[in-house]
Every structure is written in structure tokens, then in C-alpha cells.
Design a protein around this motif. Structure first.
Motif, short mmCIF file in Angstrom:
data_model
loop_
_atom_site.label_atom_id
_atom_site.label_comp_id
_atom_site.label_asym_id
_atom_site.label_seq_id
_atom_site.Cartn_x
_atom_site.Cartn_y
_atom_site.Cartn_z
N ASP A 51 0.83 -1.20 0.00
CA ASP A 51 0.00 0.00 0.00
C ASP A 51 0.87 1.26 0.00
O ASP A 51 0.66 2.16 -0.81
CB ASP A 51 -0.92 -0.01 1.22
N HIS A 52 1.84 1.29 0.90
CA HIS A 52 2.74 2.45 0.96
C HIS A 52 3.47 2.66 -0.36
O HIS A 52 3.57 3.78 -0.86
CB HIS A 52 3.77 2.29 2.09
N GLN A 53 3.98 1.58 -0.93
CA GLN A 53 4.72 1.69 -2.19
C GLN A 53 3.86 2.22 -3.32
O GLN A 53 4.29 3.10 -4.08
CB GLN A 53 5.32 0.34 -2.57
N ARG A 54 2.63 1.71 -3.44
CA ARG A 54 1.75 2.17 -4.52
C ARG A 54 1.37 3.63 -4.36
O ARG A 54 1.39 4.40 -5.32
CB ARG A 54 0.48 1.32 -4.57
N ARG A 55 1.00 4.02 -3.13
CA ARG A 55 0.59 5.40 -2.91
C ARG A 55 1.76 6.37 -3.12
O ARG A 55 1.60 7.44 -3.71
CB ARG A 55 0.02 5.57 -1.51
N GLU A 56 2.93 5.99 -2.60
CA GLU A 56 4.09 6.88 -2.76
C GLU A 56 4.52 6.95 -4.22
O GLU A 56 4.93 8.02 -4.68
CB GLU A 56 5.22 6.45 -1.84
N ALA A 57 4.42 5.87 -4.95
CA ALA A 57 4.77 5.90 -6.38
C ALA A 57 3.82 6.82 -7.13
O ALA A 57 4.25 7.63 -7.97
CB ALA A 57 4.73 4.49 -6.97
N TRP A 58 2.52 6.73 -6.83
CA TRP A 58 1.54 7.59 -7.48
C TRP A 58 1.85 9.06 -7.17
O TRP A 58 1.90 9.90 -8.07
CB TRP A 58 0.12 7.24 -7.02
N ARG A 82 3.09 12.34 -9.55
CA ARG A 82 2.40 13.64 -9.59
C ARG A 82 3.36 14.77 -9.24
O ARG A 82 3.33 15.84 -9.85
CB ARG A 82 1.21 13.67 -8.62
N LEU A 83 4.22 14.55 -8.25
CA LEU A 83 5.17 15.59 -7.85
C LEU A 83 6.18 15.88 -8.95
O LEU A 83 6.63 17.02 -9.11
CB LEU A 83 5.89 15.18 -6.56
N ALA A 84 6.54 14.87 -9.75
CA ALA A 84 7.49 15.06 -10.84
C ALA A 84 6.96 16.03 -11.89
O ALA A 84 7.74 16.62 -12.65
CB ALA A 84 7.83 13.71 -11.48
N GLU A 85 5.66 16.24 -11.91
CA GLU A 85 5.04 17.15 -12.86
C GLU A 85 5.18 18.62 -12.43
O GLU A 85 4.91 19.52 -13.21
CB GLU A 85 3.56 16.81 -13.03
N LEU A 86 5.60 18.85 -11.20
CA LEU A 86 5.69 20.20 -10.65
C LEU A 86 7.08 20.79 -10.83
O LEU A 86 8.07 20.06 -10.90
CB LEU A 86 5.35 20.19 -9.15
N ASP A 87 7.16 22.10 -10.84
CA ASP A 87 8.47 22.74 -10.90
C ASP A 87 9.05 22.82 -9.48
O ASP A 87 8.38 22.53 -8.50
CB ASP A 87 8.40 24.12 -11.56
N ARG A 88 10.32 23.20 -9.41
CA ARG A 88 11.05 23.22 -8.13
C ARG A 88 10.37 24.15 -7.12
O ARG A 88 10.28 23.83 -5.94
CB ARG A 88 12.49 23.64 -8.37
N GLU A 89 9.90 25.29 -7.59
CA GLU A 89 9.27 26.25 -6.68
C GLU A 89 8.01 25.68 -6.04
O GLU A 89 7.81 25.81 -4.83
CB GLU A 89 8.93 27.53 -7.46
N ASP A 90 7.17 25.03 -6.83
CA ASP A 90 5.96 24.40 -6.28
C ASP A 90 6.32 23.30 -5.28
O ASP A 90 5.66 23.15 -4.25
CB ASP A 90 5.09 23.82 -7.40
N LYS A 91 7.36 22.53 -5.58
CA LYS A 91 7.79 21.47 -4.65
C LYS A 91 8.26 22.07 -3.34
O LYS A 91 7.98 21.53 -2.26
CB LYS A 91 8.89 20.62 -5.27
N GLU A 92 8.96 23.19 -3.37
CA GLU A 92 9.40 23.85 -2.14
C GLU A 92 8.22 24.34 -1.32
O GLU A 92 8.21 24.22 -0.10
CB GLU A 92 10.37 25.00 -2.44
#
Length: 149
Positions: free
Chosen positions: A113-120, A124-134
Motif C-alpha cells: 500500500d505504501h509503495q503504490r501510494r508513494e509511487a503515485w 504527480r510531484l514530478a510534474e511540478l516545478d522546483r518552486e511548487d515542490k518547495e
């Protein structure tokens, strides 16, 4: 949900609370949809995660932790035990009590469960720019503080 409803103004604490509640709720639903075994109820999943994180607990301590009544916890434990995800044992210091622990199968389910949710979420986070991630890193710290107050 009616999309024609106006968005609450986020310039006020009440407006921010409403916007945050809706965003967190949507994200929680999306994460729940990633569960590998959707036949588990949210209560059953909560108990498995609690046992995986905290180790053996009495049914009463589990009920307190999960904020449910003892009879509800008894039903949850029985359902998880029937599926081989938890087991009960005698309490080593109090023969009147039992302890509940997660089984290897239950721990595998939690890990999956943890692996699937974190992978998802990682995708989604990879789609964001550095500023949004910060911004999200800071928001996560603040949300964690809010959840503990």
C-alpha cells in the motif's frame, strides 16, 4: 459536487480552512484509490497501519488510537484476523487481556500500500516545478504541525 459554487475567499482564516479541507479531501480520495486491496474498510486499513507503525497493542488501546468504540474495534480485529492479517495473543503481564499484532501477510499488504501510494504521489510531484515542490515541502511541515495540535 456542484462546480458552480463560488470558491471560498482564501484571504480569511475561514476561507483558507475551507479551501484546505477540500484540497486535502480530494488528495486523500485519490490516494485511497491507489490501495492494492480495496476490499479493506478504511477502519481495517487504519488498524493495520497503526499496528505496523506501533507494534502490538491491546484492543482497547487500538480503539483509543483509532477513535472508535470498543465493540467496533472488536469487529475490525475479527475481520482482519479472519483474513490472516492480524493475530491475537495473550498479554504477557495481564492474563485478562489480549494483544493484537500484525502478521507477515498484513505487513506485506501495508508495505504494498505504501509503495503504490508513494509511487503515485511521486509521479504527480514530478510534474511540478522546483518552486511548487518547495511550497509543498513547507506546507507539509505546517500541515503536520496542525494535525498534532
Amino acid at each position: 459536487m456542484n462546480s458552480s459554487l463560488p470558491s471560498p475567499p482564501t484571504g480569511t482564516d475561514a476561507g483558507l480552512a475551507a479551501t484546505l479541507r477540500m484540497a486535502v479531501g480530494r488528495l486523500a480520495r485519490r490516494l485511497r484509490a491507489q490501495r492494492p486491496d480495496s476490499s479493506l474498510s478504511l477502519g481495517q486499513g487504519g488498524v493495520l497501519f497503526t499496528l505496523a507503525r506501533h507494534g502490538k497493542m491491546t484492543p482497547g488501546a487500538l480503539a483509543d488510537h483509532e477513535k472508535v468504540q470498543p465493540p467496533s474495534m472488536t469487529r475490525i480485529i475479527a475481520a482482519l484476523e479472519a483474513r490472516g492479517l492480524v493475530r491475537r495473543m495473550r498479554h504477557p503481564n495481564d492474563g485478562r487481556q489480549q494483544l493484537v499484532e500484525i502478521t507477515e501477510e498484513g505487513a506485506r499488504l501495508v508495505d504494498s500500500d505504501h509503495q503504490r501510494r508513494e509511487a503515485w504521489l511521486t509521479r504527480r510531484l514530478a510534474e511540478l516545478d522546483r518552486e511548487d515542490k518547495e511550497v509543498l515541502r513547507r506546507a507539509a511541515e505546517i500541515m503536520d504541525r496542525l494535525s498534532q495540535s
